[in-house]
Design an enzyme around this catalytic site. Structure first.
Site, PDB file in Angstrom:
ATOM      1  N   GLU A  52     -20.822 -15.338  13.534  1.00  0.00           N
ATOM      2  CA  GLU A  52     -21.310 -16.703  13.348  1.00  0.00           C
ATOM      3  C   GLU A  52     -22.509 -16.774  12.413  1.00  0.00           C
ATOM      4  O   GLU A  52     -22.678 -17.756  11.700  1.00  0.00           O
ATOM      5  CB  GLU A  52     -21.681 -17.324  14.703  1.00  0.00           C
ATOM      6  CG  GLU A  52     -20.487 -17.644  15.580  1.00  0.00           C
ATOM      7  CD  GLU A  52     -20.901 -18.351  16.863  1.00  0.00           C
ATOM      8  OE1 GLU A  52     -22.102 -18.329  17.188  1.00  0.00           O
ATOM      9  OE2 GLU A  52     -20.020 -18.907  17.535  1.00  0.00           O
ATOM     10  N   GLY A  97     -26.508 -22.564  22.621  1.00  0.00           N
ATOM     11  CA  GLY A  97     -27.932 -22.790  22.770  1.00  0.00           C
ATOM     12  C   GLY A  97     -28.553 -22.239  24.023  1.00  0.00           C
ATOM     13  O   GLY A  97     -29.733 -22.484  24.284  1.00  0.00           O
ATOM     14  N   ARG A 143     -32.796 -23.644  30.753  1.00  0.00           N
ATOM     15  CA  ARG A 143     -31.877 -22.520  30.845  1.00  0.00           C
ATOM     16  C   ARG A 143     -32.116 -21.746  32.130  1.00  0.00           C
ATOM     17  O   ARG A 143     -33.258 -21.514  32.530  1.00  0.00           O
ATOM     18  CB  ARG A 143     -32.048 -21.571  29.654  1.00  0.00           C
ATOM     19  CG  ARG A 143     -31.899 -22.233  28.297  1.00  0.00           C
ATOM     20  CD  ARG A 143     -32.204 -21.226  27.198  1.00  0.00           C
ATOM     21  NE  ARG A 143     -32.087 -21.814  25.872  1.00  0.00           N
ATOM     22  CZ  ARG A 143     -33.077 -22.382  25.221  1.00  0.00           C
ATOM     23  NH1 ARG A 143     -34.272 -22.452  25.786  1.00  0.00           N
ATOM     24  NH2 ARG A 143     -32.890 -22.884  24.012  1.00  0.00           N
ATOM     25  N   GLU A 175       6.960   4.470 -12.117  1.00  0.00           N
ATOM     26  CA  GLU A 175       6.476   3.154 -12.516  1.00  0.00           C
ATOM     27  C   GLU A 175       5.134   3.233 -13.237  1.00  0.00           C
ATOM     28  O   GLU A 175       4.946   2.596 -14.268  1.00  0.00           O
ATOM     29  CB  GLU A 175       6.332   2.241 -11.283  1.00  0.00           C
ATOM     30  CG  GLU A 175       7.640   1.759 -10.708  1.00  0.00           C
ATOM     31  CD  GLU A 175       7.430   0.777  -9.574  1.00  0.00           C
ATOM     32  OE1 GLU A 175       8.231  -0.169  -9.456  1.00  0.00           O
ATOM     33  OE2 GLU A 175       6.468   0.959  -8.800  1.00  0.00           O
ATOM     34  N   GLY A 217       0.778  -1.236   0.000  1.00  0.00           N
ATOM     35  CA  GLY A 217       0.000   0.000   0.000  1.00  0.00           C
ATOM     36  C   GLY A 217       0.801   1.272   0.000  1.00  0.00           C
ATOM     37  O   GLY A 217       0.273   2.330   0.369  1.00  0.00           O
ATOM     38  N   GLY A 224     -29.053 -19.044  24.635  1.00  0.00           N
ATOM     39  CA  GLY A 224     -29.843 -17.842  24.357  1.00  0.00           C
ATOM     40  C   GLY A 224     -29.067 -16.551  24.374  1.00  0.00           C
ATOM     41  O   GLY A 224     -29.658 -15.479  24.566  1.00  0.00           O
ATOM     42  N   LYS A 225     -27.759 -16.602  24.140  1.00  0.00           N
ATOM     43  CA  LYS A 225     -26.944 -15.383  24.179  1.00  0.00           C
ATOM     44  C   LYS A 225     -27.354 -14.408  23.073  1.00  0.00           C
ATOM     45  O   LYS A 225     -27.539 -13.211  23.320  1.00  0.00           O
ATOM     46  CB  LYS A 225     -25.460 -15.749  24.031  1.00  0.00           C
ATOM     47  CG  LYS A 225     -24.946 -16.675  25.119  1.00  0.00           C
ATOM     48  CD  LYS A 225     -23.473 -16.973  24.941  1.00  0.00           C
ATOM     49  CE  LYS A 225     -23.183 -17.729  23.653  1.00  0.00           C
ATOM     50  NZ  LYS A 225     -23.862 -19.037  23.585  1.00  0.00           N
ATOM     51  N   LYS A 274      11.046   5.397  12.707  1.00  0.00           N
ATOM     52  CA  LYS A 274      11.908   6.525  13.073  1.00  0.00           C
ATOM     53  C   LYS A 274      11.122   7.818  12.894  1.00  0.00           C
ATOM     54  O   LYS A 274      10.337   7.956  11.945  1.00  0.00           O
ATOM     55  CB  LYS A 274      13.143   6.508  12.172  1.00  0.00           C
ATOM     56  CG  LYS A 274      14.045   7.726  12.214  1.00  0.00           C
ATOM     57  CD  LYS A 274      15.139   7.559  11.171  1.00  0.00           C
ATOM     58  CE  LYS A 274      15.999   8.794  11.056  1.00  0.00           C
ATOM     59  NZ  LYS A 274      17.044   8.641  10.023  1.00  0.00           N
TER      60      LYS A 274
END
Length: 586
Positions: free
Chosen positions: A314, A287, A446, A74, A48, A289-290, A219
């Site tokens: 996910e 599973g 849960r 170039e 880059g 429930g988050k 530097k």
């Protein structure tokens, strides 16, 4: 004793700096590149260099009104315009307005004479004319290798390099010079880094089949600067370097509270939810429930008119939106109103630092009030424990600096205590909620509980976490002889308690009826006794009246009999004479 003279220190003179306008680079360099001095940008192919130097010119012309000259050895002018157009830069328009001058210098090796009298006078004349034609303040030379590739004489090479850098300083322009990286030195010739006032090293590496671009300030004469490696992105809006975050722990804090979208969970947090600007950790096995709790949190914030940025590693946005339909959450309207924005990517797409740089860029562009990362462990698995914790620390620090509330979900491994698996980041969080599976009676249920919530009163009770097509409900868990009862065991226990209450109510009703019966029997007995008493009293009165009547009749009959015998007249005369005698002789 003479007083000690106060020692005076000279006032530090700050080195004049030229802001680049490149996101993050000015923070790392403390304000930009050294003004009116040359800066060397070196690195391998594809890292880059050309794009960074081109953006340096474009930002200078558009944001700081500093025209610039780009001298390429170039790429032709046409190729350069096409290449930087992918970043949204209109070089053609800037050239027409005389904000930027492009000059392509074609050098053939066969045309270069490697003699002692070789110099760069022609380049200096050409570059000087371009600078004067537009009043340029910035200059880019891309790249040195092409310019000096045909010089086998090292003495001439070193002499001309020093003369080039000195000429640029005397011209008073801020110059960026690109160079290819060497094997043993930062550059192929090993001299450019010594004559430059600032050296920026770009690196494009591949680890575990994941490519990452990094930047390091090697530097910087006369100025303090960041010395670590910082990842940077090349995107549709240019280059963005991972900003430096403050580690001084001096963030502003808020006493305002925000609701989670789950009333019973808010009740567990004192009835008001989390502090604004706090960091929240939500852990649990697969599973539990988050994502559902995170989505409720996102919807609640968006419905308040707050912007929410949801990072998913996910599931795709469409998959999350579809899945949330099953529990009554409607996220599409919020996405259409641009209150909720998803950013989904596989963890293997970038390296750890590149993911962090991407997240910082998205946060800076969207300016959200709430950020959700689901799950953060997908990113932490890309590096070592120290790298993962460092990444989370920088992310939390960056969000806290902007008073952004953050919620991180964390996937724990089954069979391990969450407190052990989450120690790498749990200490960084202000609040920690645990979701767990309870197995029993042939089913899994849960539960959740608040492990910690800094600065607020919170419940220490374990609550059952129910998910249905009507949404989420947090209910009280039953505590039995064998522990916490959930699911059918909780329902059975509830039925037993309900039956016990009903049996108690029935027993109380029966006792009440028995008491009423006894009271009625007692009242009947009392009524009977009262009736007997009143009957006997009436009979007694009748007898008394009869006796009185007999006495009166008997007296009357006696009086009548006496009158017939004239016994009453004698008695009456005798009584009168006695009374008269007592009056006369008292």
């Amino acid at each position: 004793m003479k007083p000690t003279a106060t020692r005076k220190f000279p006032v530090a003179i700050r080195l004049p700096k030229c802001p680049t306008g490149i996101q993050g680079l000015d923070e790392i360099t403390g304000g930009g590149l050294p003004r009116r001095r040359p800066t060397l940008v070196c690195g391998g192919a594809g890292c880059g260099k050309t794009l960074l130097s081109a953006e340096f010119l474009v930002r200078g012309a558009t944001q700081f009104d500093e025209p610039g000259v780009f001298m390429a050895f170039e790429e032709t002018e046409k190729e350069l315009k096409a290449n930087v157009a992918s970043l949204g830069f209109d070089l053609e328009g800037l050239v027409r307005r005389k904000k930027i001058a492009l000059d392509y210098v074609h050098i053939e090796r066969s045309e270069v004479q490697s003699s002692g009298d070789y110099d760069l006078e022609g380049i200096f004349v050409r570059l000087g004319h371009a600078i004067d034609s537009i009043g340029a303040k910035r200059v880019v030379l891309d790249t040195l290798e092409v310019l000096f590739a045909s010089l086998p004489n090292e003495a001439i090479l070193r002499s001309e390099l020093r003369r080039l850098f000195r000429w640029l300083k005397d011209k008073g322009v801020t110059a960026v010079i690109t160079a290819e990286r060497g094997r043993e030195h930062l550059t192929r010739h090993g001299l450019e880094e010594y004559v430059s006032d600032c050296v920026i090293l770009l690196d494009h590496r591949v680890n575990d089949q994941i490519a990452t671009r990094n930047l390091r300030i090697v530097k910087y004469r006369g100025a303090l600067h960041g010395t670590n490696e910082f990842p940077f992105l090349i995107g549709a809006e240019g280059i963005s370097v991972l900003p430096i975050t403050s580690l001084a722990l001096n963030h502003q804090v808020s006493t305002a509270r925000i609701a989670t979208g789950i009333p019973r969970l808010d009740a567990m947090l004192g009835g008001r939810g989390f502090f604004r600007g706090s960091s929240i950790l939500l852990t649990g096995t697969s599973g539990t429930g988050k994502t559902i709790i995170a989505s409720n949190f996102a919807q609640a914030a968006a419905l308040r008119g707050e912007r929410v940025l949801f990072f998913s590693f996910e599931e795709s946005p469409n998959q999350i939106i579809r899945n949330m339909h099953s529990i009554g959450l409607r996220l599409e309207p919020l996405v259409k109103r641009d209150l909720l924005r998803f950013h989904s990517a596989r963890p293997s797409l970038y390296g750890l630092e590149m993911h962090l740089a991407t997240m910082f860029k998205e946060i800076a562009a969207f300016k959200p009030h709430v950020v959700i990362v689901d799950p953060i462990t997908s990113l932490m698995d890309l590096g070592t424990d120290s790298e993962g914790k460092g990444m989370v620390t920088r992310l939390i620090d960056y969000l806290k600096a902007g008073q952004v509330t953050s919620l991180f979900t964390s996937l724990t491994q089954g069979g391990k205590a969450p407190q052990q698996t989450e120690t790498a980041m749990s200490s960084l969080m202000d609040a920690w909620i645990l979701l767990q599976d309870f197995e029993g009676n042939g089913e899994r249920n849960r539960v959740l509980y608040v492990l910690k919530a800094r600065g607020m009163a919170h419940s220490n009770q374990i609550r059952e976490f129910l998910i249905s097509d009507h949404g989420i409900d947090v209910v009280d868990a039953y505590i039995g002889a064998s522990g916490v009862l959930t699911g059918s065991a909780r329902a059975a226990q509830h039925a037993l308690e309900k039956a016990a209450v009903l049996a108690g109510q029935q027993e109380a009703a029966q006792l009440k009826r028995e008491g009423e019966r006894k009271r009625a029997a007692l009242e009947r007995q009392i009524h009977g006794l009262r009736s007997d008493y009143e009957t006997e009293a009436a009979e007694l009165r009748r007898i008394v009246e009869q006796a009185g009547t007999r006495t009166l009749v008997l007296g009357t009959e006696r009086a009548a009999s006496s009158r017939l015998r004239q016994a009453d007249a004698k008695v009456a005369a005798s009584t009168k004479n006695k009374v008269r005698a007592e009056r006369m002789h008292p």
